[in-house]
Design an enzyme around this catalytic site. Structure first.
Site, PDB file in Angstrom:
ATOM      1  N   LEU A  97       0.857  -1.174   0.000  1.00 24.38           N
ATOM      2  CA  LEU A  97       0.000   0.000   0.000  1.00 24.38           C
ATOM      3  C   LEU A  97       0.898   1.231   0.000  1.00 24.38           C
ATOM      4  CD1 LEU A  97      -2.633  -0.978   2.750  1.00 24.38           C
ATOM      5  CD2 LEU A  97      -2.937  -1.089   0.276  1.00 24.38           C
ATOM      6  N   ASP A  98       0.436   2.306  -0.609  1.00 24.25           N
ATOM      7  CA  ASP A  98       1.198   3.551  -0.583  1.00 24.25           C
ATOM      8  C   ASP A  98       1.393   3.992   0.870  1.00 24.25           C
ATOM      9  OD1 ASP A  98       1.203   3.586  -3.341  1.00 24.25           O
ATOM     10  OD2 ASP A  98      -0.595   4.837  -3.465  1.00 24.25           O
ATOM     11  N   LYS A  99       2.416   4.767   1.105  1.00 21.96           N
ATOM     12  CA  LYS A  99       2.745   5.230   2.446  1.00 21.96           C
ATOM     13  C   LYS A  99       1.526   5.810   3.160  1.00 21.96           C
ATOM     14  CE  LYS A  99       5.425   8.790   4.865  1.00 21.96           C
ATOM     15  NZ  LYS A  99       6.406   9.897   4.725  1.00 21.96           N
TER      16      LYS A  99
END
Length: 337
Positions: A129-131
């Site tokens: 998942l993106d940050k």
């Protein structure tokens, strides 16, 4: 190599001989010169086999897993057994060590949670998942489980559902089927480009507000920034998205929101050992829950104001007053006796 494998690509033949490794991992080892056929190094994964050759593989440890170090970072573990761990990742936590984030990542936290993950490439991480995206992720605790989950992702039997707060009013659900690749001029961004990899996102409307819509997105593919790019491409970037949102970081009259309003809410997969279908759900994190609540309140106030205006317009010339009189001699209070 079995004699009946004549004409088979090298990477496919290797996958049959070493099924515990993913095909992409085997392809990387071929390119690194770690595969020999009858004593000669072969670096082309598409090399066609004759059948009956002696194939040798020099397995290598995953350097990225070895470079990571355990760190005592709290994890919200939703589920775990001997094969998998399901994590509810908070916004702000980077998944893999990399440029500018060599520590303090989910990978560092996993190695502290389970030191045995050092023996699994990327500490068992099979997707990311993106940050600043929160929500559910699955991690493999063994190499066979990791390989199985990677194959499930390729076969699309891993189901991932996200809640996203998108700008604008979306009237109905639909599907965005558009290839995604690097932006042609801004290399840190992704974009819908003809030369990109196939990508498909399904979305349905959950709730509409004044100038934003809560949607649930289901992924068929897992391209970088897929939901963010796809929704922006149809004119509905995510609230708070610093890259694809055009600078709009708030709902119409709410507080600023400094990350993309995106949460991995549901995760479904087939257990790599038991074969049982499993599903997990995650509630919205506090910041996103408050944002949705603010949008809902503003929508309620807007509807109430509109109803007041309709009432005022209906009686613009003053209300008509009607007087009702009972029959002579009757007492309206008799029924109360």
């Amino acid at each position: 190599m079995p004699a009946d494998d004549g004409g088979v690509r090298l990477d496919l033949g290797l996958a049959k001989l070493w099924p515990q490794h993913s095909r992409s991992r085997l392809q990387g080892w071929v390119r690194d010169g770690r595969v020999r056929i009858d004593g000669d190094v072969v670096r082309e994964p598409k090399h066609k086999l004759w059948g009956g050759e002696l194939v040798e593989l020099d397995e290598a440890p995953d350097e990225r897993a070895l470079s990571a170090r355990p760190e005592a970072i709290a994890l919200d573990v939703v589920y775990e057994d001997a094969a998998i761990i399901v994590i509810d990742k908070p916004a702000g936590l980077v998944v893999h060590p990399g440029s500018g984030n060599w520590s303090g990542t989910l990978q560092n936290a996993l190695l502290h949670h389970d030191p045995a993950l050092e023996r699994v490439p990327r500490a068992g991480i099979v997707h990311r998942l993106d940050k600043d995206t929160s929500g559910l992720m699955v991690v493999a605790r063994t190499l066979p489980a990791q390989t199985d989950l990677v194959r499930q992702l390729q076969a699309r039997t891993v189901k991932r559902y996200y809640y996203a707060l998108a700008r604008g009013v979306i009237e109905r659900g639909g599907t965005v089927d558009a290839p995604i690749g690097r932006h042609p001029t801004q290399r840190t961004k992704m974009a819908v480009v003809g030369s990109g990899k196939p990508a498909r996102t399904h979305y349905r409307v959950v709730e509409r507000f004044v100038d934003c819509t809560l949607v649930e997105c289901a992924l068929e593919t897992g391209r970088t920034h897929q939901i963010r790019v796809h929704l922006a491409s149809i004119g509905h970037p995510l609230v708070g998205d610093p890259v694809y949102g055009g600078g709009a970081s708030r709902v119409p009259a709410g507080p600023a929101f400094h990350r993309q309003a995106l949460h991995a809410r549901r995760l479904g997969l087939v257990h790599p050992v038991t074969g049982k279908s499993m599903l997990w759900k995650s509630e919205l994190p506090e910041d996103l829950d408050e944002l949705v609540a603010t949008a809902r309140m503003l929508a309620f106030e807007a509807r109430a104001a509109a109803e007041d205006e309709d009432w005022d317009e209906e009686f613009a010339d003053g209300p008509e007053i009607i007087y009702a009189y009972g029959d002579d001699g009757e007492d309206d209070d008799d029924d109360l006796d």
